[in-house]
Design a protein around this motif. Structure first.
Motif, PDB file in Angstrom:
ATOM      1  N   ASP A 304       0.867  -1.176   0.000  1.00 17.51           N
ATOM      2  CA  ASP A 304       0.000   0.000   0.000  1.00 17.51           C
ATOM      3  C   ASP A 304       0.901   1.223   0.000  1.00 17.51           C
ATOM      4  O   ASP A 304       1.589   1.521   0.974  1.00 17.51           O
ATOM      5  CB  ASP A 304      -0.924  -0.020   1.212  1.00 17.51           C
ATOM      6  CG  ASP A 304      -1.939  -1.157   1.138  1.00 17.51           C
ATOM      7  OD1 ASP A 304      -2.320  -1.520   0.006  1.00 17.51           O
ATOM      8  OD2 ASP A 304      -2.322  -1.697   2.187  1.00 17.51           O
ATOM      9  N   VAL A 305       0.904   1.911  -1.150  1.00 12.64           N
ATOM     10  CA  VAL A 305       1.825   3.005  -1.407  1.00 12.64           C
ATOM     11  C   VAL A 305       1.100   4.343  -1.251  1.00 12.64           C
ATOM     12  O   VAL A 305      -0.095   4.445  -1.549  1.00 12.64           O
ATOM     13  CB  VAL A 305       2.418   2.887  -2.834  1.00 12.64           C
ATOM     14  CG1 VAL A 305       3.430   3.988  -3.104  1.00 12.64           C
ATOM     15  CG2 VAL A 305       3.065   1.513  -3.014  1.00 12.64           C
ATOM     16  N   ALA A 306       1.818   5.355  -0.794  1.00 11.22           N
ATOM     17  CA  ALA A 306       1.245   6.694  -0.633  1.00 11.22           C
ATOM     18  C   ALA A 306       1.088   7.348  -2.001  1.00 11.22           C
ATOM     19  O   ALA A 306       1.772   8.317  -2.339  1.00 11.22           O
ATOM     20  CB  ALA A 306       2.114   7.538   0.279  1.00 11.22           C
ATOM     21  N   LEU A 307       0.181   6.807  -2.802  1.00 12.42           N
ATOM     22  CA  LEU A 307      -0.030   7.233  -4.190  1.00 12.42           C
ATOM     23  C   LEU A 307      -1.512   7.465  -4.416  1.00 12.42           C
ATOM     24  O   LEU A 307      -2.346   6.664  -3.991  1.00 12.42           O
ATOM     25  CB  LEU A 307       0.487   6.141  -5.141  1.00 12.42           C
ATOM     26  CG  LEU A 307       0.126   6.263  -6.622  1.00 12.42           C
ATOM     27  CD1 LEU A 307       0.820   7.475  -7.235  1.00 12.42           C
ATOM     28  CD2 LEU A 307       0.499   4.988  -7.370  1.00 12.42           C
ATOM     29  N   LEU A 375      -0.705  11.580   0.660  1.00 16.01           N
ATOM     30  CA  LEU A 375      -0.600  10.861  -0.608  1.00 16.01           C
ATOM     31  C   LEU A 375       0.067  11.746  -1.650  1.00 16.01           C
ATOM     32  O   LEU A 375      -0.166  12.963  -1.697  1.00 16.01           O
ATOM     33  CB  LEU A 375      -1.983  10.437  -1.119  1.00 16.01           C
ATOM     34  CG  LEU A 375      -2.811   9.530  -0.217  1.00 16.01           C
ATOM     35  CD1 LEU A 375      -4.168   9.267  -0.853  1.00 16.01           C
ATOM     36  CD2 LEU A 375      -2.082   8.224   0.058  1.00 16.01           C
ATOM     37  N   ARG A 376       0.887  11.145  -2.480  1.00 16.27           N
ATOM     38  CA  ARG A 376       1.462  11.875  -3.614  1.00 16.27           C
ATOM     39  C   ARG A 376       0.500  11.735  -4.787  1.00 16.27           C
ATOM     40  O   ARG A 376       0.300  10.640  -5.316  1.00 16.27           O
ATOM     41  CB  ARG A 376       2.843  11.327  -3.965  1.00 16.27           C
ATOM     42  CG  ARG A 376       3.515  12.049  -5.134  1.00 16.27           C
ATOM     43  CD  ARG A 376       4.975  11.672  -5.230  1.00 16.27           C
ATOM     44  NE  ARG A 376       5.736  12.209  -4.113  1.00 16.27           N
ATOM     45  CZ  ARG A 376       6.367  13.379  -4.122  1.00 16.27           C
ATOM     46  NH1 ARG A 376       6.315  14.139  -5.199  1.00 16.27           N
ATOM     47  NH2 ARG A 376       7.043  13.785  -3.078  1.00 16.27           N
ATOM     48  N   LEU A 415       1.547  16.571  -6.769  1.00 23.26           N
ATOM     49  CA  LEU A 415       1.375  17.209  -5.470  1.00 23.26           C
ATOM     50  C   LEU A 415       1.895  16.263  -4.393  1.00 23.26           C
ATOM     51  O   LEU A 415       1.449  15.118  -4.305  1.00 23.26           O
ATOM     52  CB  LEU A 415      -0.102  17.546  -5.230  1.00 23.26           C
ATOM     53  CG  LEU A 415      -0.726  18.491  -6.276  1.00 23.26           C
ATOM     54  CD1 LEU A 415      -2.227  18.589  -6.075  1.00 23.26           C
ATOM     55  CD2 LEU A 415      -0.076  19.863  -6.215  1.00 23.26           C
ATOM     56  N   GLY A 416       2.843  16.723  -3.599  1.00 27.08           N
ATOM     57  CA  GLY A 416       3.516  15.869  -2.625  1.00 27.08           C
ATOM     58  C   GLY A 416       2.641  15.452  -1.468  1.00 27.08           C
ATOM     59  O   GLY A 416       1.521  15.959  -1.265  1.00 27.08           O
ATOM     60  N   GLU A 417       3.180  14.519  -0.677  1.00 26.24           N
ATOM     61  CA  GLU A 417       2.421  13.943   0.430  1.00 26.24           C
ATOM     62  C   GLU A 417       2.000  14.985   1.462  1.00 26.24           C
ATOM     63  O   GLU A 417       0.966  14.838   2.123  1.00 26.24           O
ATOM     64  CB  GLU A 417       3.256  12.854   1.115  1.00 26.24           C
ATOM     65  CG  GLU A 417       3.445  11.583   0.285  1.00 26.24           C
ATOM     66  CD  GLU A 417       4.652  11.646  -0.644  1.00 26.24           C
ATOM     67  OE1 GLU A 417       5.070  10.594  -1.144  1.00 26.24           O
ATOM     68  OE2 GLU A 417       5.177  12.765  -0.851  1.00 26.24           O
ATOM     69  N   ARG A 418       2.785  16.039   1.624  1.00 28.38           N
ATOM     70  CA  ARG A 418       2.475  17.051   2.637  1.00 28.38           C
ATOM     71  C   ARG A 418       1.550  18.157   2.119  1.00 28.38           C
ATOM     72  O   ARG A 418       1.171  19.047   2.877  1.00 28.38           O
ATOM     73  CB  ARG A 418       3.770  17.671   3.155  1.00 28.38           C
ATOM     74  CG  ARG A 418       4.687  16.680   3.861  1.00 28.38           C
ATOM     75  CD  ARG A 418       5.949  17.368   4.346  1.00 28.38           C
ATOM     76  NE  ARG A 418       6.845  16.438   5.026  1.00 28.38           N
ATOM     77  CZ  ARG A 418       6.774  16.141   6.323  1.00 28.38           C
ATOM     78  NH1 ARG A 418       5.840  16.711   7.065  1.00 28.38           N
ATOM     79  NH2 ARG A 418       7.603  15.281   6.869  1.00 28.38           N
TER      80      ARG A 418
END
Length: 437
Positions: A304-307, A375-376, A415-418
């Motif tokens: 499970d990827v932050a995508l 999430l990215r 758009l980055g995770e933050r």
């Protein structure tokens, strides 16, 4: 906890995309090099540096149609009515007249020498007579045959190409990792190269999974979904430089899926599946390929990827040959984004390309957008160059799940995770989808 806090806590349990990509790509190696005839090399990546065995041009030659002469025989800069270099006579003086002692074409091979006061009529590409140091364009003369009158005097060296002037023997023509373009094929051929050592184009097999899938040519009905993914991903693999083979639809049958993947290992350097990567009751791919055998994990690990879109991705190997397999989500938008961020770099790495990622730019955002926390996000967008330099990026309507947005996009807004909100006027990253390798 608030809903936002719950979302952030869930996102913190996901694997950062950069970490995941690094762990996957480190497991891949470029395909073994292959010596190919030059006519077959286009589209491949060089496996070693290519050095010119011969110079180009191979001999002194005329660059234009005209008259090859000695410059001192035709110049008269400001004297005796002759034209100065690059200028034309005003009618008050006469040009210089010299004898034409022969004609030379591109197929001429006997060496000839100029004597004072003479010239040769030459075609572009013809060997240059010994002692000639200028070619006078036809339009600057009366186009005489036995003798020619020259009305303008070019500079010394005009219309002449010297041996090795462009590419001397021993020059490195291209480095390992370079893409073999049509122009590079021409350079290789011109310097006498007939074979080059390249990385072969990866053979990629595409499989769509799911009992609900039906083939194209009909509309979706309740309980049926038209298989758009295997067609789209096959096209994407070809665009990435692969030799792509669409297998089509595989039902959610464990033995059928295992057998299909085993069969395809004989023809594939990479297998891409789409569908079944989640944890729902119908997600058979994840259940089958990640199943533990004798206490050991299955051949494919699902992460499970932050995508966003499509957090669940799979990677591993199948078969005795340990052919890499990439498992992408079944939702078409998520599948195409997953291909861009994972499968395409894998194809590029197998092909020996460097860099493996698409080019990116920093761009001026034209519209305020929000993004899921942690999430990215990769969102379809239109990227344009600004007058005076720089880029602008316009998010397309509908967000990342819309196929129409992906079809119109020439870039992906990143758009980055933050980032939860990016304001209009801010500077953001954008991947360029140029639709070429």
């Amino acid at each position: 906890m608030t809903a936002t806090a719950d979302a952030e806590a869930a996102a913190n349990e996901l694997t950062p995309l950069a970490d995941y990509l690094g762990s996957v790509l480190r497991r891949l190696r470029a395909l073994p090099p292959l010596d190919l005839d030059l006519t077959q090399a286009y589209g491949n990546v060089l496996a070693e540096d290519v050095v010119a065995p011969h110079s180009f041009p191979a001999f002194d030659q005329a660059a234009i149609d005209g008259y090859a002469a000695r410059w001192e025989d035709i110049t008269g800069a400001g004297r005796g009515g002759f034209a100065s270099a690059g200028s034309s006579l005003d009618g008050r003086g006469r040009g210089v007249r010299i004898n034409v002692v022969g004609d030379l074409g591109a197929a001429s091979w006997r060496p000839v020498r100029l004597t004072p006061g003479t010239c040769f009529s030459v075609a572009a590409g013809a060997p240059l007579p010994i002692a000639a140091d200028v070619v006078v364009p036809i339009d600057w003369t009366d186009q005489g045959m036995a003798a020619v009158e020259i009305f303008r005097t070019p500079k010394r060296g005009y219309g002449v190409r010297r041996a090795g002037e462009e590419l001397p023997a021993g020059k490195v023509l291209a480095r390992a990792g370079a893409y073999v373009s049509p122009a590079l094929v021409a350079v290789f051929a011109a310097t006498g190269i007939g074979h080059v050592v390249v990385r072969p184009s990866p053979r990629v097999v595409l499989v769509a999974t799911g009992d609900e899938l039906v083939d194209v040519g009909r509309g979706s009905q309740p309980g049926q979904v038209v298989d758009a993914n295997s067609h789209a991903l096959t096209a994407a693999a070809v665009e990435a430089g692969a030799l792509a083979y669409r297998i089509g639809i595989c039902d959610d049958d464990p033995e059928g899926l295992r057998g299909l993947l085993e069969d395809q290992t004989l023809r594939a350097d990479l297998i891409i599946t789409t569908g079944g990567t989640g944890t729902g009751p119908g997600d058979m791919v994840r259940r089958i390929l990640s199943r533990r055998d004798g206490g050991r994990p299955g051949p494919v690990a699902f992460t499970d990827v932050a995508l966003y879109p499509g957090t669940s991705l799979g990677f591993g190997t199948v078969g005795a040959e340990e052919v890499p397999v990439v498992c992408l989500p079944g939702e078409p938008g998520a599948a195409l984004i997953g291909f861009e961020v994972l499968a395409r770099p894998a194809i590029q790495l197998l092909a020996g390309a460097d860099p493996v990622f698409r080019p990116s730019v920093r761009a001026h955002l034209l519209e305020t957008v929000s993004s899921p926390a942690g999430l990215r996000e990769f969102r379809p967008a239109h990227v344009a160059e600004r007058r005076g330099g720089g880029y602008t990026v316009q998010p397309l309507p509908g967000g990342p799940y819309t196929l129409s947005g992906l079809a119109e996009a020439n870039g992906l807004l990143v758009l980055g995770e933050r980032v939860t909100t990016a304001a209009a006027g801010s500077t953001v990253d954008a991947l360029l989808l140029d639709r070429r390798r």
